[in-house]
Design a protein around this motif. Structure first.
Motif, PDB file in Angstrom:
ATOM      1  N   PHE A 207       0.876  -1.176   0.000  1.00  0.00           N
ATOM      2  CA  PHE A 207       0.000   0.000   0.000  1.00  0.00           C
ATOM      3  C   PHE A 207       0.910   1.221   0.000  1.00  0.00           C
ATOM      4  CE2 PHE A 207      -2.624   3.170   2.336  1.00  0.00           C
ATOM      5  CZ  PHE A 207      -3.794   3.120   1.600  1.00  0.00           C
ATOM      6  N   TYR A 209       1.398   5.370  -0.330  1.00  0.00           N
ATOM      7  CA  TYR A 209       0.574   6.540  -0.035  1.00  0.00           C
ATOM      8  C   TYR A 209       1.410   7.800   0.117  1.00  0.00           C
ATOM      9  CZ  TYR A 209       2.158   6.003   4.837  1.00  0.00           C
ATOM     10  OH  TYR A 209       2.926   5.911   5.981  1.00  0.00           O
ATOM     11  N   TYR A 221      -3.509  10.122  -0.356  1.00  0.00           N
ATOM     12  CA  TYR A 221      -3.688   9.599  -1.714  1.00  0.00           C
ATOM     13  C   TYR A 221      -2.892   8.308  -1.797  1.00  0.00           C
ATOM     14  CZ  TYR A 221      -3.230   9.596  -6.888  1.00  0.00           C
ATOM     15  OH  TYR A 221      -3.258   9.270  -8.222  1.00  0.00           O
ATOM     16  N   ALA A 222      -3.494   7.249  -2.355  1.00  0.00           N
ATOM     17  CA  ALA A 222      -2.854   5.938  -2.249  1.00  0.00           C
ATOM     18  C   ALA A 222      -3.094   5.066  -3.476  1.00  0.00           C
ATOM     19  CB  ALA A 222      -3.365   5.218  -0.993  1.00  0.00           C
ATOM     20  N   ARG A 223      -2.250   4.056  -3.600  1.00  0.00           N
ATOM     21  CA  ARG A 223      -2.428   2.952  -4.555  1.00  0.00           C
ATOM     22  C   ARG A 223      -2.071   1.667  -3.818  1.00  0.00           C
ATOM     23  NH1 ARG A 223       0.956   4.179  -9.824  1.00  0.00           N
ATOM     24  NH2 ARG A 223      -0.307   2.465 -10.666  1.00  0.00           N
ATOM     25  N   ALA A 236      -9.597   0.165  -4.479  1.00  0.00           N
ATOM     26  CA  ALA A 236      -9.888   0.642  -3.117  1.00  0.00           C
ATOM     27  C   ALA A 236      -9.746  -0.527  -2.166  1.00  0.00           C
ATOM     28  CB  ALA A 236     -11.291   1.228  -3.027  1.00  0.00           C
ATOM     29  N   GLN A 265      -8.117   6.581  -3.320  1.00  0.00           N
ATOM     30  CA  GLN A 265      -7.444   5.460  -3.970  1.00  0.00           C
ATOM     31  C   GLN A 265      -8.126   5.213  -5.311  1.00  0.00           C
ATOM     32  OE1 GLN A 265      -6.951   1.964  -1.453  1.00  0.00           O
ATOM     33  NE2 GLN A 265      -6.411   0.692  -3.206  1.00  0.00           N
TER      34      GLN A 265
END
Length: 305
Positions: A207, A209, A221-223, A236, A265
């Motif tokens: 994860f 971010y 904000y993330a992937r 998500a 995400q």
């Protein structure tokens, strides 16, 4: 005309989760009347849907609870996951027909209390309390190894007090803070070097971010990449945000009281999602955490398997 009308079937629905707009968020399949399916059949059906997760709804072991949920990725079963819990809870609320509701679902990680509000035609919002508070469960390799696995440079790794580490709230994740949104968007699973960076994390999920959200009203904000689960990138990931709550507690300065944090995400995939993390802090420690979000019905059908 109904094809295959004489074959046994069971109902399924799909929802987009952590959004109130169809064709955004994270898709989810929910299979109803799943009590006659065995583990092998559930895994094959999840592979057939080929979504991040598929949920199977079964009768609860305790009649005081609403349902028992089993959650499968295309390759394996999970003890707990956030977007399946939110999506299934909204669907159960829609099926119950009441504008609001409270119930508990049984998952392999334990009991998960849910609050549901139906906000429109086929649209609802659900919040669940974490069945297990997050904890730091291990370290990660040095920044150069992590950066190489993600196609980044060493200086991209980390920001403020945030440093890479493993956290879990039922499912473990490598949590990797990155210096900017541009760097998060550049990140990729480079395959070579992935095991060196994340192989020590059960299921090898990372994860990534930063603290530069698209919407300034949001916080992070993330992937999320999970190649070992058959998920190249997840739009998500509620269970990752549940684990991330531990990093927030360790690296941010939060006073006593309730803190609402929205994590973005899926934007890099064209599937924008908003995950609402609420932390309740008492005497400087995390007393309670919830994950919440919206979900919208997208399709309904019959499964002949």
């Amino acid at each position: 005309m109904t094809l295959l009308s004489n074959r046994p079937s069971r109902r399924f629905l799909t929802l987009d989760v952590f959004t109130d707009s169809a064709l955004a968020g994270n898709p989810l399949a929910v299979v109803l009347d799943a009590d006659r399916l065995d583990d092998v059949a559930m895994q094959k059906i999840a592979a057939e849907f080929n979504l991040s997760e598929t949920v199977f709804v079964l009768p609860p072991e305790d009649i005081a609870h609403r349902a028992r949920l089993r959650i499968f990725t295309p390759t394996q079963e999970l003890p707990f996951a956030g977007h399946p819990t939110v999506g299934a809870a909204v669907l159960l609320g829609l099926l119950d027909g009441a504008p609001t509701g409270s119930f508990t679902v049984e998952e392999r990680v334990g009991l998960v209390p849910c609050e549901v509000a139906i906000t429109g035609d086929g649209v609802g919002e659900a919040t669940f309390s974490l069945p297990r508070l997050p904890e730091r469960v291990g370290a990660l390799p040095e920044a150069s190894i992590i950066a190489a696995a993600l196609g980044l440079v060493d200086s991209d790794i980390g920001f403020a007090r945030h440093v890479p580490a493993q956290y879990s709230a039922g499912s473990p994740f490598a949590l990797v803070p990155v210096a900017s949104r541009a760097a998060v968007d550049r990140a990729a699973n480079m395959k070579v070097g992935w095991d060196a960076a994340f192989g020590q994390v059960k299921r090898g999920s990372a994860f990534i971010y930063c603290s530069e959200p698209v919407d300034p009203a949001h916080r992070f904000y993330a992937r999320m990449f999970a190649p070992s689960l058959g998920i190249g990138e997840d739009p998500a990931t509620g269970s990752a945000v549940a684990a991330f709550a531990g990093a927030v507690m360790d690296h941010e300065t939060l006073g006593n009281g309730e803190h609402r944090i929205v994590v973005e995400q899926g934007y890099a995939m064209g599937r924008p999602s908003q995950i609402v993390l609420t932390l309740t802090v008492a005497d400087g420690a995390l007393a309670k955490a919830t994950i919440g979000g919206k979900a919208v019905l997208v399709s309904e059908g019959r499964l002949f398997a």
